[in-house]
Design an enzyme around this catalytic site. Structure first.
Site, PDB file in Angstrom:
ATOM      1  N   PHE A 192       0.826  -1.200   0.000  1.00  0.00           N
ATOM      2  CA  PHE A 192       0.000   0.000   0.000  1.00  0.00           C
ATOM      3  C   PHE A 192       0.863   1.254   0.000  1.00  0.00           C
ATOM      4  O   PHE A 192       1.769   1.407   0.843  1.00  0.00           O
ATOM      5  CB  PHE A 192      -0.871   0.059   1.264  1.00  0.00           C
ATOM      6  N   ASP A 193       0.571   2.155  -0.905  1.00  0.00           N
ATOM      7  CA  ASP A 193       1.098   3.514  -0.811  1.00  0.00           C
ATOM      8  C   ASP A 193       0.442   4.179   0.403  1.00  0.00           C
ATOM      9  O   ASP A 193      -0.604   3.738   0.892  1.00  0.00           O
ATOM     10  CB  ASP A 193       0.759   4.267  -2.104  1.00  0.00           C
ATOM     11  N   LEU A 194       1.035   5.270   0.885  1.00  0.00           N
ATOM     12  CA  LEU A 194       0.490   5.971   2.055  1.00  0.00           C
ATOM     13  C   LEU A 194      -0.241   7.246   1.647  1.00  0.00           C
ATOM     14  O   LEU A 194      -1.474   7.321   1.702  1.00  0.00           O
ATOM     15  CB  LEU A 194       1.619   6.290   3.043  1.00  0.00           C
TER      16      LEU A 194
END
Length: 283
Positions: free
Chosen positions: A74-76
């Site tokens: 997951f990107d933040l």
């Protein structure tokens, strides 16, 4: 995503909670078999028939745990959180500190995602001291900007559903780890992730593809059974360099056009649709 429960009693229960048109609570998902109950061992998904094939012959759709890729990245910023006030505000203050007229707030959404060392020169001009700008940015960001963010509605629930059904999950962000880790912890995402991977303060991991390479080397994940979820073309391109499938999220800062042109495997329009999309993605 609209989930149809397997029994009339469960449907009535969910209808009374006024959630039949939205993502069901975790209790409903567990009772319906779409998310494993606590304590269940989750294994990487089996590579059998596609879910659609099972549905066509009248069989009950397989639960998420049988269909999820073994690893989710997951990107933040722009994916798990909306960090615009803190990032853009600190960016504008840094420019002002160095004698530059900050562009209007509403024109700076594009700086969210890529490394700021690459963004400051685009505003300050060639030959500008990007390192000085980054240092001034960090002064303001550490002073409170890093926590000036919000969570996208429905995203915590979707992360919980995916985490309950997948074997491993990691945060993979271009934000430096010393900032990313406390944000993930403070806003309640930490229990769902095995580790947070981010950039280094010295700029040595500004390219997200290098961060993914580090995850592969340290964690031994299988790129062929991994999905990268992010909102910018940088997420999609980094995944492509390692042969990893990707889901672009439309609620972030890249937009559907950018994600489509970057070659995202799929594009998700709403956080509540993400668990089913991840489970259905061919890896």
């Amino acid at each position: 995503m609209r989930v149809i429960c397997g029994t009339e009693a469960l449907e009535n229960r969910c209808r009374r909670s006024r959630l039949t048109e939205m993502t069901l609570p975790m209790a409903c998902l567990r009772e319906s078999g779409l998310v494993p109950r606590r304590g269940r061992t989750v294994t990487p998904r089996a590579r059998g028939r596609a879910p659609a094939a099972a549905a066509m012959d009248g069989a009950r759709p397989r639960p998420y745990s049988d269909r999820m890729p073994s690893t989710i990245l997951f990107d933040l910023d722009g994916t798990l959180t909306d960090p615009a006030p803190g990032i853009i505000g600190s960016f504008r203050k840094a420019l002002a500190d160095l004698g530059h007229e900050p562009p209007p707030y509403e024109t700076l959404g594009w700086i969210i995602g890529p490394a700021l060392r690459l963004s400051f020169p685009k505003v300050m001009g060639e030959g500008a001291d990007a390192e000085a700008a980054v240092e001034r940015y960090r002064v303001h960001y550490r002073a409170g900007g890093m926590y000036d963010l919000s969570l996208y509605p429905g995203m915590p629930e979707s992360v919980a559903a995916i985490g309950a059904a997948s074997a491993r999950m990691f945060v993979c962000t271009a934000k430096p780890e010393p900032y990313a880790i406390p944000i993930v912890e403070r806003f309640g995402y930490a229990p769902h992730f095995e580790r947070v991977y981010g950039a280094a303060l010295d700029g040595s991991l500004d390219d997200k593809a290098d961060i993914i390479a580090k995850i592969i080397a340290e964690q031994g994940i299988d790129p062929a059974d991994t999905v990268m979820i992010g909102d910018r073309m940088h997420d999609i391109h980094a995944a492509q360099r390692h042969g990893i499938a990707s889901i672009g999220v439309a609620w972030g800062y890249g937009g559907v056009v950018e994600l489509r042109e970057a070659g995202a495997t799929a594009i998700c329009q709403r956080p509540e649709d993400l668990p089913e999309m991840v489970a259905s993605l061919p890896c």
